[in-house]
Design an enzyme around this catalytic site. Structure first.
Site, PDB file in Angstrom:
ATOM      1  N   SER A 106       0.819  -1.226   0.000  1.00  0.00           N
ATOM      2  CA  SER A 106       0.000   0.000   0.000  1.00  0.00           C
ATOM      3  C   SER A 106       0.854   1.277   0.000  1.00  0.00           C
ATOM      4  CB  SER A 106      -0.978   0.004   1.179  1.00  0.00           C
ATOM      5  OG  SER A 106      -0.283  -0.128   2.400  1.00  0.00           O
ATOM      6  N   ASN A 107       1.986   1.264   0.711  1.00  0.00           N
ATOM      7  CA  ASN A 107       2.832   2.469   0.729  1.00  0.00           C
ATOM      8  C   ASN A 107       3.508   2.695  -0.620  1.00  0.00           C
ATOM      9  OD1 ASN A 107       2.889   3.670   3.565  1.00  0.00           O
ATOM     10  ND2 ASN A 107       3.115   1.484   3.944  1.00  0.00           N
ATOM     11  N   TRP A 108       3.784   1.611  -1.295  1.00  0.00           N
ATOM     12  CA  TRP A 108       4.396   1.673  -2.633  1.00  0.00           C
ATOM     13  C   TRP A 108       3.422   2.312  -3.633  1.00  0.00           C
ATOM     14  CZ3 TRP A 108       5.766  -3.318  -5.864  1.00  0.00           C
ATOM     15  CH2 TRP A 108       6.666  -2.972  -6.902  1.00  0.00           C
ATOM     16  N   HIS A 118      -7.504  -0.530   4.227  1.00  0.00           N
ATOM     17  CA  HIS A 118      -7.362  -1.995   4.319  1.00  0.00           C
ATOM     18  C   HIS A 118      -8.729  -2.641   4.578  1.00  0.00           C
ATOM     19  CE1 HIS A 118      -3.110  -1.343   4.313  1.00  0.00           C
ATOM     20  NE2 HIS A 118      -3.037  -0.895   5.539  1.00  0.00           N
ATOM     21  N   ARG A 158      -1.450  -9.176  -3.294  1.00  0.00           N
ATOM     22  CA  ARG A 158      -0.157  -9.859  -3.281  1.00  0.00           C
ATOM     23  C   ARG A 158      -0.431 -11.305  -2.876  1.00  0.00           C
ATOM     24  NH1 ARG A 158       4.727  -7.965   0.840  1.00  0.00           N
ATOM     25  NH2 ARG A 158       6.465  -8.958  -0.266  1.00  0.00           N
ATOM     26  N   SER A 193       5.703 -11.209   5.186  1.00  0.00           N
ATOM     27  CA  SER A 193       6.001  -9.787   5.351  1.00  0.00           C
ATOM     28  C   SER A 193       5.348  -9.224   6.623  1.00  0.00           C
ATOM     29  CB  SER A 193       5.504  -9.026   4.115  1.00  0.00           C
ATOM     30  OG  SER A 193       5.798  -7.666   4.224  1.00  0.00           O
ATOM     31  N   PHE A 195      11.324  -0.425  -5.803  1.00  0.00           N
ATOM     32  CA  PHE A 195      11.347  -0.791  -4.383  1.00  0.00           C
ATOM     33  C   PHE A 195      12.656  -0.312  -3.747  1.00  0.00           C
ATOM     34  CE2 PHE A 195      11.532  -3.291  -0.574  1.00  0.00           C
ATOM     35  CZ  PHE A 195      10.208  -3.301  -0.160  1.00  0.00           C
ATOM     36  N   LYS A 234      12.186  -5.961   2.221  1.00  0.00           N
ATOM     37  CA  LYS A 234      12.802  -6.744   1.144  1.00  0.00           C
ATOM     38  C   LYS A 234      12.027  -6.608  -0.146  1.00  0.00           C
ATOM     39  CE  LYS A 234      15.338 -10.953   2.471  1.00  0.00           C
ATOM     40  NZ  LYS A 234      15.134 -12.406   2.656  1.00  0.00           N
TER      41      LYS A 234
END
Length: 300
Positions: free
Chosen positions: A67-69, A117, A139, A147, A238, A259
């Protein structure tokens, strides 16, 4: 709030987490567990009356699915079109914060970015009534679980699980923040082909970020040159996000962008856990539109 307000909110949540034992981390609202450090039942009640606008940009995902991406990518797209840096005057997760935030949000210029979310049916009705566009990011569930575990157990102030096995048990029961991945997936599955909804896969973004950024721009009606799309993609890898994470997200940044690998779950899952997840996937999503889109066989 430039980013400082964003960081302020995260720091405040981490401060609350220090005094919170894992067993007291969640409260349940309408059948779903949420973290007491970020959500309140008063906020959820106020959310029902939230007035969405038709040009609001809604970014929906289960936690730890990128979500931050995606928030960064959309902010960069808005900047490219308007030449104005997107200001986060509130913490961008719709359901997090105090109950008065929705009143304050009435003053924000359009377009507003709302990340969430929440299950499809837990969103405020005005989002659907006013036909705001919703981008749903998914994902694969195994990497999501891995994660989520690392996030819980690596961030210094968040209550930790005794072991991966304990976390896995809770994750499969849906006893984690924002509840069950599979319940979230089932709620969105029925709506992926709705006119105002667009599905995007985390693994596809990893494979070809440029194509993903182009799809997102097209969906939200941002008309940009191929060159501009490539520039935004280069600023949104990323690795780039990871390098700037401390600056953009404060102390929690390096943990949010840990990661970002596809297949990292293989370092944690036992054979029996693997089978349990495969069975759960089959039971909940086999033969569904979302089940196909997740490319489970390729990634899990």
């Amino acid at each position: 709030m430039a980013k400082s307000k964003f960081i302020e909110y995260i720091d405040d949540a981490l401060e609350k987490s220090k005094e919170t034992a894992l067993s007291h981390l969640f409260f349940t609202y309408q059948g779903v567990p949420y973290p007491v450090t970020m959500c309140t039942s008063e906020t959820f009640q106020a959310l029902d009356t939230f007035e969405a606008r038709s040009d609001d940009i809604v970014l929906a995902s289960y936690p730890k699915c990128g979500s931050n991406w995606i928030l960064h990518i959309v902010s960069e797209l808005i900047f490219a079109i308007s030449k104005k840096k997107y200001e986060y005057s509130e913490f961008p997760v719709l359901e997090c914060g105090d109950a008065e935030k929705y009143q304050r949000m009435k003053q924000f210029p359009s377009p507003r970015i709302l990340t969430t979310h929440l299950h499809y049916d837990k969103l405020p009705a005005s989002i659907f009534k006013n036909k705001a566009k919703i981008l749903v990011l998914f994902r694969n569930p195994k990497d999501t679980a891995a994660s989520f575990f690392y996030f819980h157990n690596n961030v210094p102030d968040i209550p930790s699980y005794a072991s991966w096995d304990e976390f896995f048990r809770q994750f499969m029961k849906g006893q984690v923040s924002w509840g069950s991945y599979f319940d979230f997936a089932i709620s969105w599955n029925k709506h992926l082909d709705d006119e105002n909804v667009k599905f995007i896969l985390y693994e596809d973004l990893k494979e070809d970020l440029g194509a993903g950024v182009q799809q997102i721009a097209d969906f939200f009606g941002f008309s940009l040159t191929g060159e501009k799309i490539q520039t935004i993609s280069a600023q949104s890898t990323f690795q780039t996000m990871q390098e700037k994470s401390q600056e953009t997200h404060g102390t929690v940044g390096p943990f949010l962008f840990r990661k970002g690998e596809v297949g990292d779950w293989k370092n944690l899952f036992s054979e029996s856990q693997n089978q349990e997840m495969d069975e759960k996937f089959k039971e909940c999503l086999a033969g569904t539109s979302l089940g196909e889109k997740l490319k489970y066989k390729s990634y899990c």
